[in-house]
Design a protein around this motif. Structure first.
Motif, mmCIF file in Angstrom:
data_model
loop_
_atom_site.group_PDB
_atom_site.id
_atom_site.type_symbol
_atom_site.label_atom_id
_atom_site.label_comp_id
_atom_site.label_asym_id
_atom_site.label_seq_id
_atom_site.Cartn_x
_atom_site.Cartn_y
_atom_site.Cartn_z
ATOM 1 N N SER A 56 0.802 -1.228 0.000
ATOM 2 C CA SER A 56 0.000 0.000 0.000
ATOM 3 C C SER A 56 0.833 1.274 0.000
ATOM 4 C CB SER A 56 -0.919 0.004 1.231
ATOM 5 O OG SER A 56 -1.708 -1.169 1.286
ATOM 6 N N ILE A 57 2.148 1.158 -0.153
ATOM 7 C CA ILE A 57 3.019 2.328 -0.093
ATOM 8 C C ILE A 57 2.928 3.144 -1.380
ATOM 9 C CG2 ILE A 57 5.401 3.120 0.071
ATOM 10 C CD1 ILE A 57 4.395 2.073 2.682
ATOM 11 N N LYS A 58 2.750 4.430 -1.238
ATOM 12 C CA LYS A 58 2.742 5.352 -2.374
ATOM 13 C C LYS A 58 4.051 6.127 -2.481
ATOM 14 C CE LYS A 58 0.058 9.237 -4.273
ATOM 15 N NZ LYS A 58 -1.102 10.130 -4.024
ATOM 16 N N SER A 59 4.580 6.557 -1.356
ATOM 17 C CA SER A 59 5.864 7.254 -1.350
ATOM 18 C C SER A 59 6.512 7.117 0.022
ATOM 19 C CB SER A 59 5.702 8.733 -1.707
ATOM 20 O OG SER A 59 4.980 9.420 -0.699
ATOM 21 N N PHE A 60 7.836 7.277 0.029
ATOM 22 C CA PHE A 60 8.615 7.167 1.266
ATOM 23 C C PHE A 60 9.750 8.183 1.160
ATOM 24 C CE2 PHE A 60 11.530 5.743 4.395
ATOM 25 C CZ PHE A 60 10.903 4.852 5.248
ATOM 26 N N SER A 61 9.884 9.010 2.170
ATOM 27 C CA SER A 61 10.977 9.989 2.189
ATOM 28 C C SER A 61 11.532 10.083 3.599
ATOM 29 C CB SER A 61 10.501 11.362 1.711
ATOM 30 O OG SER A 61 9.497 11.877 2.570
ATOM 31 N N PHE A 62 12.817 10.428 3.683
ATOM 32 C CA PHE A 62 13.415 10.610 5.007
ATOM 33 C C PHE A 62 14.545 11.624 4.926
ATOM 34 C CE2 PHE A 62 15.991 7.170 3.234
ATOM 35 C CZ PHE A 62 17.284 7.547 3.578
ATOM 36 N N ASP A 63 14.893 12.175 6.094
ATOM 37 C CA ASP A 63 15.955 13.169 6.210
ATOM 38 C C ASP A 63 16.857 12.823 7.379
ATOM 39 O OD1 ASP A 63 15.041 15.518 4.302
ATOM 40 O OD2 ASP A 63 13.262 14.921 5.427
ATOM 41 N N ILE A 64 18.142 13.093 7.200
ATOM 42 C CA ILE A 64 19.118 13.001 8.287
ATOM 43 C C ILE A 64 19.757 14.375 8.447
ATOM 44 C CG2 ILE A 64 21.241 11.931 9.118
ATOM 45 C CD1 ILE A 64 20.577 9.494 7.456
ATOM 46 N N ASN A 65 19.781 14.869 9.662
ATOM 47 C CA ASN A 65 20.395 16.160 9.960
ATOM 48 C C ASN A 65 21.439 15.954 11.053
ATOM 49 O OD1 ASN A 65 21.079 18.805 10.561
ATOM 50 N ND2 ASN A 65 18.975 19.558 10.522
ATOM 51 N N LEU A 66 22.702 16.270 10.753
ATOM 52 C CA LEU A 66 23.779 16.105 11.731
ATOM 53 C C LEU A 66 23.938 17.320 12.625
ATOM 54 C CD1 LEU A 66 26.494 14.375 9.501
ATOM 55 C CD2 LEU A 66 24.697 13.328 10.890
ATOM 56 N N ASN A 67 23.172 18.379 12.351
ATOM 57 C CA ASN A 67 23.200 19.589 13.180
ATOM 58 C C ASN A 67 24.632 20.061 13.440
ATOM 59 O OD1 ASN A 67 20.346 20.238 13.884
ATOM 60 N ND2 ASN A 67 20.384 18.141 14.633
ATOM 61 N N GLN A 68 25.340 20.333 12.354
ATOM 62 C CA GLN A 68 26.721 20.793 12.482
ATOM 63 C C GLN A 68 26.821 22.097 13.279
ATOM 64 O OE1 GLN A 68 28.981 19.068 8.546
ATOM 65 N NE2 GLN A 68 28.039 21.058 8.364
ATOM 66 N N ILE A 118 33.998 20.095 10.590
ATOM 67 C CA ILE A 118 32.901 20.762 11.286
ATOM 68 C C ILE A 118 32.339 19.846 12.371
ATOM 69 C CG2 ILE A 118 30.801 22.092 10.962
ATOM 70 C CD1 ILE A 118 33.183 22.986 9.219
ATOM 71 N N PRO A 119 32.323 20.279 13.639
ATOM 72 C CA PRO A 119 31.790 19.415 14.705
ATOM 73 C C PRO A 119 30.317 19.075 14.473
ATOM 74 C CG PRO A 119 32.995 21.288 15.620
ATOM 75 C CD PRO A 119 32.823 21.557 14.153
ATOM 76 N N LYS A 120 29.943 17.857 14.822
ATOM 77 C CA LYS A 120 28.560 17.401 14.702
ATOM 78 C C LYS A 120 27.914 17.412 16.080
ATOM 79 C CE LYS A 120 29.527 16.338 10.392
ATOM 80 N NZ LYS A 120 30.970 16.668 10.393
ATOM 81 N N GLN A 121 26.623 17.706 16.083
ATOM 82 C CA GLN A 121 25.873 17.684 17.335
ATOM 83 C C GLN A 121 24.868 16.515 17.283
ATOM 84 O OE1 GLN A 121 25.743 22.082 18.928
ATOM 85 N NE2 GLN A 121 25.023 22.072 16.822
ATOM 86 N N ARG A 122 23.708 16.670 17.817
ATOM 87 C CA ARG A 122 22.772 15.548 17.871
ATOM 88 C C ARG A 122 22.294 15.168 16.475
ATOM 89 N NH1 ARG A 122 18.341 15.075 22.432
ATOM 90 N NH2 ARG A 122 20.257 14.423 23.456
ATOM 91 N N ARG A 123 22.354 13.898 16.188
ATOM 92 C CA ARG A 123 21.923 13.355 14.900
ATOM 93 C C ARG A 123 20.410 13.169 14.925
ATOM 94 N NH1 ARG A 123 24.956 9.626 11.376
ATOM 95 N NH2 ARG A 123 23.504 8.414 10.092
ATOM 96 N N GLU A 124 19.716 13.681 13.901
ATOM 97 C CA GLU A 124 18.261 13.579 13.843
ATOM 98 C C GLU A 124 17.843 12.824 12.590
ATOM 99 O OE1 GLU A 124 16.759 17.544 13.993
ATOM 100 O OE2 GLU A 124 17.085 17.761 16.141
ATOM 101 N N VAL A 125 16.925 11.885 12.761
ATOM 102 C CA VAL A 125 16.378 11.098 11.648
ATOM 103 C C VAL A 125 14.864 11.267 11.656
ATOM 104 C CG1 VAL A 125 16.107 8.798 10.647
ATOM 105 C CG2 VAL A 125 18.253 9.410 11.815
#
Length: 347
Positions: free
Chosen positions: A195-207, A224-231
């Motif tokens: 039933s999947i129509k689309s799938f998208s995702f983002d990763i942000n390393l919060n430099q 560049i230092p990385k902070q909390r990783r967000e998915v």
């Protein structure tokens, strides 16, 4: 007249011990089939505002840096492999030839995010950007369309322009990009959801670029230092699911009092996004160890079909929830299978 033959983007991992430079210890330079790029040199202009004149008479440049995005269709080649390695800097290579497998994982222990040198051909001259560190990754897969990816970079000021490379060899010349007609999405290791129509995702390393600057130069002086990783991500179904489709979330579970999460009792990923080449066995597989879904959207508009869309957050899977197995110990990892380079990207 536009000279397409002199448009290209090359990426090369820099030495871990020497930010902003490449040598015998650096990675292999590879050229990618890029749709568009917006990498550019920038600086802060500081104007002296003295009170003795009606117009400022002095100005200097402050911080100098480069940033921008690279966008392209995803395919199983070394260029895409390097872009993914920028976010998953622990690379384990197994197999050989067409059965070569790269398992890319999040940093643990001494693993560190790499920096890259980007060389960009722009019709008349080559532009070089050193010390470029990836910050954001966006992947979008819609049924029947190419899988698109975009990577955001930040790094040192641009070097002097140089002579173009004649006839660069692109790493994916013999391949076609992945498209979602051959992709699957599965939940908790189950069968593919239809039933999947689309799938998208983002990763942000919060430099944290401010803390990459130091005395000694106008640009960043270290990776560049990385902070909390967000998915985070979004899944769109082609109908409202009141009954689970091979383990998928349902409307009822998504609006339950405590919400809906997916965290298998063993090392099985909560969500697996598998993308395959149409004619070959090349694939890229994204595994999410643990997810928590946000509130769903299932409203009706006019005569449009009623569909279901839900956002989710990727979480680190650190708990053995059922007591019957080992947790995944990751938020995300990537498996690439195909004729990739013979050494690990982190070698």
């Amino acid at each position: 007249m536009v000279d397409f033959a002199n448009r290209y983007v090359a990426i090369q991992r820099e030495d871990f011990g020497s930010y902003g430079s490449v040598s015998s210890n650096a990675g292999t330079k590879v050229y990618g089939e890029v749709d568009e790029e917006s990498i550019g040199h920038k600086f802060d202009l500081m104007v002296r505002e003295d009170m003795s004149r009606h117009t400022a008479s002095k100005a200097v440049t402050g911080k100098e840096y480069s940033d921008g995005d690279i966008s392209l269709a995803m395919q199983v080649d070394d260029f895409v492999g390097n872009l993914l390695y920028a976010f998953f800097p622990k690379d384990t290579k197994t197999g050989s030839g067409d059965d070569m497998v790269h398992t890319l994982e999040e940093p643990t222990g001494t693993d560190d995010y790499p920096s890259f040198t980007l060389e960009i051909g722009r019709e008349e001259k080559e532009h070089t950007f050193t010390g470029m560190c990836a910050n954001t990754l966006s992947v979008s897969a819609t049924v029947g369309e190419y899988v698109m990816m975009s990577v955001g970079f930040y790094g040192q000021a641009e070097s002097a322009v140089s002579t173009l490379v004649a006839n660069p060899a692109f790493s994916g010349d013999a391949l076609d990009a992945l498209h979602f007609a051959n992709g699957t999405v599965s939940f908790a290791g189950g069968s593919a959801t239809a039933s999947i129509k689309s799938f998208s995702f983002d990763i942000n390393l919060n430099q944290d670029p401010d803390n990459a600057y130091a005395l000694g130069g106008a640009g960043p002086q270290r990776r560049i230092p990385k902070q909390r990783r967000e998915v985070s991500g979004t899944i769109e179904f082609n109908q409202v699911l009141y009954t689970a489709d091979n383990g998928s979330p349902t409307y009822s579970t998504l609006i339950a009092a405590d919400g809906d999460s997916d965290n298998p009792a063993d090392a099985t990923p909560a969500i697996t996004l598998l993308l395959k080449d149409e004619a070959l066995d090349d694939l890229i597989k994204f595994e999410f160890g643990k997810v928590f879904f946000e509130a769903p959207e299932a409203s009706v508009s006019g005569r449009d079909t009623n569909t279901l869309s839900v956002n989710f957050r990727g979480l680190y899977d650190a708990a053995d929830v059922g007591g019957g197995g080992t947790p995944s110990d990751y938020a995300m990892r990537v498996v690439m299978t195909g004729p990739l380079q013979n050494t690990a990207y982190s070698a």
